[in-house]
Design an enzyme around this catalytic site. Structure first.
Site, PDB file in Angstrom:
ATOM      1  N   GLU A 288     -12.583  -4.174   7.832  1.00 45.31           N
ATOM      2  CA  GLU A 288     -11.136  -4.040   7.699  1.00 45.31           C
ATOM      3  C   GLU A 288     -10.423  -4.253   9.030  1.00 45.31           C
ATOM      4  OE1 GLU A 288      -8.969  -3.665   5.264  1.00 45.31           O
ATOM      5  OE2 GLU A 288     -10.521  -3.867   3.738  1.00 45.31           O
ATOM      6  N   TRP A 289     -10.255  -5.497   9.410  1.00 46.27           N
ATOM      7  CA  TRP A 289      -9.476  -5.854  10.580  1.00 46.27           C
ATOM      8  C   TRP A 289      -9.781  -4.933  11.757  1.00 46.27           C
ATOM      9  CZ3 TRP A 289      -6.514 -10.296  10.580  1.00 46.27           C
ATOM     10  CH2 TRP A 289      -6.325 -10.903   9.353  1.00 46.27           C
TER      11      TRP A 289
ATOM     12  N   TYR B 153       0.815  -1.210   0.000  1.00 51.46           N
ATOM     13  CA  TYR B 153       0.000   0.000   0.000  1.00 51.46           C
ATOM     14  C   TYR B 153       0.853   1.268   0.000  1.00 51.46           C
ATOM     15  CZ  TYR B 153      -3.810  -3.197   0.869  1.00 51.46           C
ATOM     16  OH  TYR B 153      -4.716  -4.212   0.737  1.00 51.46           O
TER      17      TYR B 153
ATOM     18  N   PHE C  17     -12.459   0.404   1.225  1.00 53.78           N
ATOM     19  CA  PHE C  17     -11.428   0.094   0.230  1.00 53.78           C
ATOM     20  C   PHE C  17     -12.014  -0.356  -1.100  1.00 53.78           C
ATOM     21  CE2 PHE C  17      -8.941   0.036   4.020  1.00 53.78           C
ATOM     22  CZ  PHE C  17      -7.627   0.242   3.638  1.00 53.78           C
TER      23      PHE C  17
ATOM     24  N   TRP D  33      -7.296  -4.467  -3.955  1.00 53.41           N
ATOM     25  CA  TRP D  33      -8.005  -4.652  -2.699  1.00 53.41           C
ATOM     26  C   TRP D  33      -8.799  -3.384  -2.461  1.00 53.41           C
ATOM     27  CZ3 TRP D  33      -9.226  -8.717   0.001  1.00 53.41           C
ATOM     28  CH2 TRP D  33      -9.880  -8.507   1.215  1.00 53.41           C
TER      29      TRP D  33
ATOM     30  N   GLU E  36      -2.576  -7.638  -3.337  1.00 48.50           N
ATOM     31  CA  GLU E  36      -3.376  -6.566  -2.732  1.00 48.50           C
ATOM     32  C   GLU E  36      -2.729  -5.237  -3.037  1.00 48.50           C
ATOM     33  OE1 GLU E  36      -4.432  -6.531   1.372  1.00 48.50           O
ATOM     34  OE2 GLU E  36      -5.055  -8.631   1.406  1.00 48.50           O
TER      35      GLU E  36
END
Length: 261
Positions: free
Chosen positions: A222-223, A108, A231, A215, A165
């Site tokens: 998201e976690w 990312y 996202f 992703w 991702e």
């Protein structure tokens, strides 16, 4: 993590499990194509300060090298080899370093480290530069780091790379349908354009990139961030489950048809 020994043992046993898993798949699935996916982010010292460089080097070993190096090169990063050595038995590295066919990369942006004597390993999470380009996203956007990471993987590990991702999040305000039902997520569209170009630059420079996956397709959980950052290429109304294709998704749809670059 406050127990250094437990930390090292856990890392080593994950690597052993990786090697055993590769062997089991080879034995039971003829012609199988095997790869491991790694979450890799280039580490920079907070503020570009020399006093934070050692912290950045150590975080880089713990974040980026601790699985890739033993699994693909047969050794741990030199900076942490002494810490893991007490838990490595004869033949372990050969059991870990099993032939694979490709590498997966989740990426990312860069991360930052700073010296912190009060932590277990002497480093802490650093802050990105205030001037970093991250409107609505919450992290720095540096496409050249993506380019460099793809080149590093090809040169260091000599395996084909699949980007498994890549993308960026946004707050609800920047990912909400307007009165016409349009989700104009310009921040994400700009991110994709810049990172896609960085990937093409890496390929032109010799990076062996075989595939790219965004992703994510849908806004989701998201976690540790829950349902806050979004996202997806599709906006999801979590109350009604209605899906709305965002402008970034429309652009991506056309791009992968070969109609837009």
């Amino acid at each position: 993590m406050t127990d250094r020994a437990a930390h090292m043992k856990a890392i080593h046993h994950v690597n052993l499990a990786h090697g055993m898993g590769v062997d089991v798949l080879r034995d039971h699935v003829p012609g199988v194509s095997i790869g491991a996916i790694h979450n890799r982010q280039i580490v920079r010292p907070e503020g570009g300060l020399a006093e934070n460089q050692a912290a950045a080097d150590l975080l880089d070993a713990h974040w980026n090298g601790v699985f890739c190096d033993p699994q693909h090169l047969g050794h741990y990063p030199e900076i942490m080899a002494r810490d893991v050595e007490p838990y490595v038995q004869a033949g372990d590295l050969a059991r870990i370093c099993r032939p694979t066919d490709w590498m997966g990369l989740n990426h990312y942006g860069p991360i930052y480290a700073k010296a912190d004597a009060g932590t277990t390993w002497g480093y802490g999470w650093g802050a990105p530069p205030e001037s970093a380009n991250h409107p609505e996203v919450g992290w720095p956007i540096f496409p050249e780091v993506f380019r460099d990471e793809l080149l590093t993987l090809t040169r260091r590990y000599k395996l084909p790379v699949y980007v498994t991702e890549n993308g960026c999040g946004g707050g609800a305000g920047s990912d909400t349908p307007d009165e016409n039902g349009v989700v104009d997520d310009t921040h994400r569209l700009a991110y994709f354009r810049e990172y896609q170009q960085a990937m093409l630059d890496a390929v032109a420079g010799g990076a062996d990139v075989r595939g790219y996956f965004v992703w994510a397709l849908l806004d989701n959980f998201e976690w540790g961030s829950g349902y806050g950052p979004r996202f997806g290429l599709y906006h999801v109304d979590f109350d009604t489950q209605k899906r709305t294709l965002k402008n970034s998704g429309k652009w991506y749809r056309e791009m992968i048809k070969g109609q837009r670059t």
